[in-house]
Each structure stands twice: as C-alpha cells, then as structure tokens.
Design an enzyme around this catalytic site. Structure first.
Site, short mmCIF file in Angstrom:
data_model
loop_
_atom_site.label_atom_id
_atom_site.label_comp_id
_atom_site.label_asym_id
_atom_site.label_seq_id
_atom_site.Cartn_x
_atom_site.Cartn_y
_atom_site.Cartn_z
N ASP A 5 26.95 13.08 -23.84
CA ASP A 5 26.24 14.38 -23.39
C ASP A 5 27.36 15.03 -22.69
O ASP A 5 26.81 16.19 -22.21
CB ASP A 5 25.00 13.99 -22.66
N ARG A 59 21.03 18.40 -30.62
CA ARG A 59 21.42 17.80 -29.37
C ARG A 59 22.08 18.51 -28.73
O ARG A 59 22.38 18.32 -27.30
CB ARG A 59 21.94 16.17 -30.06
N HIS A 99 30.93 5.25 -27.17
CA HIS A 99 30.36 5.81 -28.40
C HIS A 99 30.53 7.18 -28.82
O HIS A 99 29.98 7.71 -29.68
CB HIS A 99 28.64 5.78 -27.99
N CYS A 153 36.70 13.98 -39.89
CA CYS A 153 36.52 14.30 -41.11
C CYS A 153 35.82 12.87 -41.61
O CYS A 153 36.08 12.11 -41.35
CB CYS A 153 37.56 14.30 -42.14
#
Length: 225
Positions: A112, A77, A127, A135
């Site tokens: 993005d 992605r 998001h 981690c």
C-alpha cells in the site's frame, strides 16, 4: 510496549558490534489507516472480488483469463490506498529508522506504500507494490504505473487510453501489477527474496508487529534467529 521496545533498542544499539534491527509488518499495521485486512468480514478479498476465493482470484492464471477484471480491481485498491493516510505505527517506524539509520531494515508484506509515505526508506516489499507494473509475459523490466492511470471505483471500466498504457510495448501482452500472487514464488527481482532473508539473518533483533497472514514466509525467517 513502547517502553519495552525502547529498552531493547537501547541495549542492542550500544553494543560494540554494529548490530542490525529488522522489523516485519503485515496487513494489520494498515488497518488503523482504514485499509481492511485480507480475510476479515470486510476484508480486501471480500470487497471487490465478486466473492471469489482468494486462491482463485489472486493468481497469474486468473489474470491471464480475466485481465481487465483484475486490473480494474487493482485500480480500485489503488484508490483505496491513496485515500488512506499513514497512521501512528507507520510514523513510529519512520522515527526508529531516523534514529538507527543504516542499522534499520523493514520487511513488509504490504503493497500500500504507507511505509514510504510515512518516511521509511530501507524497505523490502516482499509482496511487491501497487506503484509498479510489469509484463505478464515476462519481458523487460519493472516500470512505474503511468501517472495517467488513476484509481477507480470498482464498477468503472478501463478506458481505451488506459488499455493502451497497460499493454506491453515489446510483446503486446497485458501489463500486470508488480505483486506476488498465490501461484507464484518469491524471487529477488520482485520480492527481494535473498536480500530480505539476509537482513533477517544478520539482525540482532527481529521484531514482528503482529501475527502475519502468510505464515509460509514467516516460518523460515524465525528459524534464522
């Protein structure tokens, strides 16, 4: 639509109080940049996920069981996002921010980075984003994905060096993408839960760019209006 938006901004901007404008964007705004939406026939949850159900693949539970598979997909992605360019809608929002300055806020579900590349700065990435990692065991802070780690084709394996860079130096667990998965909850550190709700609540105008895919977060925002 553009004329209508200009009229709304003009009317609210010239009120005596310093009213705020908050915009909400989702996957649809990036589709014109060549980034597929999530659930279409050519969607992100179809390409590259071995046809897993999204609620199965896009989870912390699945990552802990199959970390290399998920990280390879994340880097697939990354390559997709980096090969895309912001489109007209991204640039329009950047222009609006320049005009409104501190009266402007943008809440986006996208990871993005196209809004930032277009020139937006007052962004709440609810998001998370694909630029950062953290981690998977929960220790220490969010960090930038090392520059040495590049985007990949879906069939490329992680190298030994990449595995080293994607291992937490404090506890030895895998580092994970700093994004919200289906079995996780919004918080302030990763998702700007409280600050994004605040700018939505105090906005004079709350503008949606399209129908959003995660209705669960949209509904509380609408109730604040």
């Amino acid at each position: 639509m553009k004329t209508q938006l200009e009229e709304i901004i003009h009317q609210v901007y010239h009120k005596e109080k310093r009213n705020l404008f908050t915009f909400l964007t989702g996957a649809g705004i990036s589709s014109d940049s060549g980034i597929p939406t999530y659930r279409g026939t050519d969607g992100i949850w179809v390409k590259g996920t071995q046809f897993h159900k999204p609620e199965e693949f896009g989870t912390l539970k699945y990552f802990k069981q199959n970390p290399e598979e998920v990280l390879k997909y994340s880097l697939f992605r990354k390559k997709m996002f980096e090969s895309a360019a912001p489109n007209e809608s991204h640039f329009h929002l950047a222009e609006i921010e320049k005009m409104l300055q501190d009266r402007f806020h943008l809440i986006t579900q996208n990871i993005d980075n196209l809004h930032r590349r277009a020139g937006n700065h007052r962004i709440y990435e609810i998001h998370g984003n694909n630029r950062e990692i953290k981690c998977s065991n929960g220790c220490k802070e969010i960090v930038h994905l090392p520059e040495e780690i590049k985007g990949k084709n879906i069939d490329e394996d992680l190298t030994a060096k990449e595995i080293e860079l994607l291992t937490c130096s404090y506890c030895g667990h895998w580092m994970r993408p700093n994004i919200l998965w289906f079995d996780e909850y919004y918080d302030e550190k990763t998702n700007k839960k409280f600050s994004s709700l605040k700018v939505a609540k105090t906005a004079e105008r709350f503008l949606l760019s399209e129908l959003q895919e995660r209705q669960i977060f949209l509904l509380p925002l609408l109730k604040l209006r």
